[in-house]
Design a protein around this motif. Structure first.
Motif, mmCIF file in Angstrom:
data_model
loop_
_atom_site.group_PDB
_atom_site.id
_atom_site.type_symbol
_atom_site.label_atom_id
_atom_site.label_comp_id
_atom_site.label_asym_id
_atom_site.label_seq_id
_atom_site.Cartn_x
_atom_site.Cartn_y
_atom_site.Cartn_z
ATOM 1 N N HIS A 168 0.811 -1.214 0.000
ATOM 2 C CA HIS A 168 0.000 0.000 0.000
ATOM 3 C C HIS A 168 0.847 1.268 0.000
ATOM 4 O O HIS A 168 0.307 2.368 0.057
ATOM 5 C CB HIS A 168 -0.923 0.011 1.224
ATOM 6 C CG HIS A 168 -1.861 -1.156 1.277
ATOM 7 N ND1 HIS A 168 -3.083 -1.157 0.649
ATOM 8 C CD2 HIS A 168 -1.740 -2.377 1.874
ATOM 9 C CE1 HIS A 168 -3.691 -2.314 0.864
ATOM 10 N NE2 HIS A 168 -2.898 -3.077 1.609
ATOM 11 N N LEU A 169 2.167 1.118 -0.078
ATOM 12 C CA LEU A 169 3.067 2.257 0.010
ATOM 13 C C LEU A 169 2.893 3.183 -1.198
ATOM 14 O O LEU A 169 3.032 2.773 -2.344
ATOM 15 C CB LEU A 169 4.513 1.766 0.082
ATOM 16 C CG LEU A 169 5.568 2.789 0.501
ATOM 17 C CD1 LEU A 169 5.324 3.247 1.937
ATOM 18 C CD2 LEU A 169 6.975 2.196 0.367
ATOM 19 N N THR A 170 2.594 4.450 -0.937
ATOM 20 C CA THR A 170 2.454 5.439 -2.006
ATOM 21 C C THR A 170 3.451 6.587 -1.884
ATOM 22 O O THR A 170 3.730 7.255 -2.875
ATOM 23 C CB THR A 170 1.037 6.039 -2.034
ATOM 24 O OG1 THR A 170 0.769 6.685 -0.777
ATOM 25 C CG2 THR A 170 -0.009 4.951 -2.291
ATOM 26 N N CYS A 171 3.974 6.837 -0.674
ATOM 27 C CA CYS A 171 4.932 7.930 -0.465
ATOM 28 C C CYS A 171 6.198 7.390 0.180
ATOM 29 O O CYS A 171 6.135 6.781 1.249
ATOM 30 C CB CYS A 171 4.336 9.018 0.422
ATOM 31 S SG CYS A 171 2.840 9.777 -0.237
ATOM 32 N N LEU A 172 7.343 7.609 -0.464
ATOM 33 C CA LEU A 172 8.610 7.096 0.047
ATOM 34 C C LEU A 172 9.661 8.199 0.031
ATOM 35 O O LEU A 172 9.881 8.849 -0.995
ATOM 36 C CB LEU A 172 9.091 5.916 -0.796
ATOM 37 C CG LEU A 172 10.478 5.354 -0.429
ATOM 38 C CD1 LEU A 172 10.457 4.760 0.979
ATOM 39 C CD2 LEU A 172 10.925 4.309 -1.447
ATOM 40 N N LYS A 231 5.020 13.254 -7.459
ATOM 41 C CA LYS A 231 6.145 14.029 -6.933
ATOM 42 C C LYS A 231 7.436 13.234 -7.084
ATOM 43 O O LYS A 231 7.516 12.081 -6.661
ATOM 44 C CB LYS A 231 5.907 14.365 -5.452
ATOM 45 C CG LYS A 231 4.673 15.210 -5.202
ATOM 46 C CD LYS A 231 4.519 15.519 -3.726
ATOM 47 C CE LYS A 231 3.259 16.352 -3.460
ATOM 48 N NZ LYS A 231 3.106 16.663 -2.021
ATOM 49 N N PHE A 232 8.441 13.882 -7.669
ATOM 50 C CA PHE A 232 9.740 13.238 -7.892
ATOM 51 C C PHE A 232 10.828 14.204 -7.431
ATOM 52 O O PHE A 232 10.991 15.280 -7.995
ATOM 53 C CB PHE A 232 9.915 12.893 -9.370
ATOM 54 C CG PHE A 232 11.209 12.191 -9.686
ATOM 55 C CD1 PHE A 232 11.442 10.910 -9.220
ATOM 56 C CD2 PHE A 232 12.185 12.803 -10.465
ATOM 57 C CE1 PHE A 232 12.626 10.244 -9.508
ATOM 58 C CE2 PHE A 232 13.367 12.153 -10.772
ATOM 59 C CZ PHE A 232 13.594 10.869 -10.299
ATOM 60 N N LEU A 255 2.959 14.016 -13.274
ATOM 61 C CA LEU A 255 3.844 14.720 -12.353
ATOM 62 C C LEU A 255 3.350 16.140 -12.077
ATOM 63 O O LEU A 255 3.064 16.906 -12.995
ATOM 64 C CB LEU A 255 5.263 14.778 -12.916
ATOM 65 C CG LEU A 255 6.105 13.503 -12.792
ATOM 66 C CD1 LEU A 255 7.388 13.636 -13.587
ATOM 67 C CD2 LEU A 255 6.426 13.215 -11.337
ATOM 68 N N THR A 256 3.288 16.480 -10.798
ATOM 69 C CA THR A 256 2.927 17.838 -10.396
ATOM 70 C C THR A 256 4.099 18.558 -9.736
ATOM 71 O O THR A 256 4.144 19.787 -9.729
ATOM 72 C CB THR A 256 1.743 17.838 -9.421
ATOM 73 O OG1 THR A 256 2.088 17.078 -8.250
ATOM 74 C CG2 THR A 256 0.507 17.219 -10.072
ATOM 75 N N GLU A 257 5.050 17.797 -9.160
ATOM 76 C CA GLU A 257 6.220 18.397 -8.517
ATOM 77 C C GLU A 257 7.483 17.666 -8.942
ATOM 78 O O GLU A 257 7.548 16.440 -8.855
ATOM 79 C CB GLU A 257 6.105 18.351 -6.991
ATOM 80 C CG GLU A 257 4.997 19.202 -6.416
ATOM 81 C CD GLU A 257 5.051 19.269 -4.901
ATOM 82 O OE1 GLU A 257 6.151 19.045 -4.337
ATOM 83 O OE2 GLU A 257 4.011 19.532 -4.285
#
Length: 497
Positions: A168-172, A231-232, A255-257
């Motif tokens: 379920h990981l979406t932000c790392l 975000k990258f 991509l937004t950021e």
């Protein structure tokens, strides 16, 4: 009191000092035990040169309702014990960080977000997190080693691969700071990124710092495999170049950021590639010294771009002329350290007829030798929306600039300055205090005044100004705009990564 605590959903504590009395440790433990419905805990302890075992008696007894956990700083050993993954005897640890030891109660599976600042990020730690927190949505880890990590106790490709268990990981976010010792993740290469990209395809936000041995192929794997990526962020990647974005048109367009901080091989060609992201809102190229004027015209056509950081880039006044004619609604623009930009460029920025003259509210002109009173006058006259202005290390800014900024609100439709950074503006005199008296600068909420003629904290006139404006935060220490009581790092010149 216990009944009152039982209603808490969010608890944020920031504690400063070189030592904590035993009574405080006991009270903290009791308070946490009383927060039976706590969902978010953010505990930050700041100190200097303390024994890492100094907080051994603090027990973080977490209720089963906890969903978000943020601890800074904490030892890897304590997290491992907290995970109930292993039992080892505590030994004195040489560290300039503090420790937040925890109780032996295993973490409940309901935990969705965990953010830790540690002494070391190791494979053992990542495996413990992956095995115990398989429903984790957000993982944010930063380590601050005090010496070069041993070959057998560091993060490797295997540790990254273990994160695939967190479906379920979406932000790392994985960062290695150089705050205590200048080092990087030397055991991670492109293979580690391939494994991470293959196992965590649902990632929407990726933040990586200190991966000195990962090349274009590894970073490109993240861009192409994570189809929902928004975000990258990459910090100090020695081998990240334009080639990573060669087939960028085939990557997800969501991509937004994009933040490429201190990536010296990135040039304007990447800027041109990124212009294909029509949903881009934030573009941060701080420290990318090879970014020049060409291709910036394409960026200025992005209808959603609100934040643009070109700090340290090799741009000239021509770039500002191009931005001035675009339709990007840029609200925040950083030109810090752009040595080839002059007063003339600032004039062009506001008189090109584009959108930026109507939307720009935050402008950073720090460390720019070509900026003088003329540029500040332009900001005061034409930058009607600007409320945040950074002029640190602008040696040719004088009292004349302060006079025109002080009366900025009197112009019809012009917003007052709320945050003003004047750190090390040596052209200012003691007369500056006269411009800070009411009703001048009526909207001022934060002022950076260190290393100026007023930096003597015993100045009687300035003390009166502070008493007259109790809402005004004055920073003497060179912190970044908006800091409070020194809790913020000093800025890009002291960048962590």
């Amino acid at each position: 009191m216990i009944l009152f605590l039982s209603r808490f959903r969010v608890l944020v504590l920031e504690i400063g000092g070189q030592s904590l009395p035993q009574v405080f440790k006991e009270n903290l433990s009791q308070m946490l035990k009383g927060c039976a419905k706590l969902e978010t805990l953010n505990l930050k302890i700041r100190g200097t040169e303390l024994d890492a075992d100094g907080f051994e008696s603090i027990e973080l007894v977490l209720p089963r309702t906890i969903k978000i956990l943020q601890l800074q700083p904490v030892l890897e050993l304590d997290v491992m014990q907290f995970m109930h993954e292993t039992r080892v005897d505590r030994k004195p640890v040489e560290s300039t960080s503090l420790s937040i030891p925890t109780c032996p109660t295993p973490i409940d599976m309901r935990l969705r977000s965990i953010s830790l600042v540690l002494d070391i990020i190791s494979d053992e730690l990542l495996i413990a997190i992956a095995n115990n927190l398989q429903f984790l949505v957000e993982l944010d880890l930063e380590d601050r080693p005090i010496k070069e990590p041993s070959l057998h106790h560091d993060m490797t490709n295997s540790g990254l691969q273990s994160l695939s268990s967190c479906r379920h990981l979406t932000c790392l976010s994985l960062m290695r700071s150089k705050q205590n010792f200048a080092t990087t993740f030397k055991r991670i290469n492109d293979m580690g990124m391939f494994l991470l990209a293959e196992g965590c395809k649902s990632l929407e936000s990726v933040r990586l710092g200190g991966f000195s041995r990962v090349s274009d192929a590894g970073f490109a794997a993240i861009l192409h495999s994570c189809r929902s990526l928004k975000k990258f962020e990459v910090f100090s990647a020695f081998f990240l170049s334009d080639l990573a974005f060669h087939n960028f048109s085939e990557a997800p367009s969501s991509l937004t950021e994009v933040r490429l901080i201190s990536c010296s091989l990135i040039t304007s060609e990447t800027v041109g590639k990124l212009s294909s992201c029509r949903s881009l809102e934030v573009l941060d190229l701080w420290g990318c010294k090879s970014v020049a004027d060409n291709w910036l015209g394409l960026i200025s056509t992005l209808s959603g771009l609100t934040t643009l950081n070109l700090g340290g880039a090799d741009i000239t006044d021509n770039s500002l002329s191009v931005l001035s004619m675009g339709n990007s609604p840029i609200a925040s623009l950083c030109l810090r350290g752009c040595k080839r930009v002059t007063d003339k460029g600032l004039g062009l920025l506001f008189r090109g007829g584009g959108t930026i003259s109507e939307t720009l509210s935050a402008l950073d002109l720090g460390y720019m030798p070509g900026i003088s009173d003329r540029a500040v006058h332009t900001v005061a006259e034409a930058g009607l929306e600007i409320t945040d202005l950074c002029l640190r290390y602008c040696y040719f800014v004088t009292d004349a600039s302060m006079e025109v900024l002080a009366s900025k609100r009197s112009k019809e439709g012009s917003k007052p300055i709320r945050n003003l950074d004047l750190y090390h503006c040596i052209g200012l005199s003691l007369n500056l205090s006269a411009f800070l008296r009411r009703p001048s600068f009526c909207g001022l909420r934060w002022l950076g005044i260190g290393q100026t003629s007023l930096s003597n904290r015993g100045n009687v006139g300035f003390s009166e100004i502070c008493r007259d404006r109790p809402w005004l935060t004055v920073c003497w220490d060179g912190c970044e705009m908006g800091c409070h009581n020194g809790w913020q790092f000093h800025g890009p010149d002291d960048h962590l990564f």
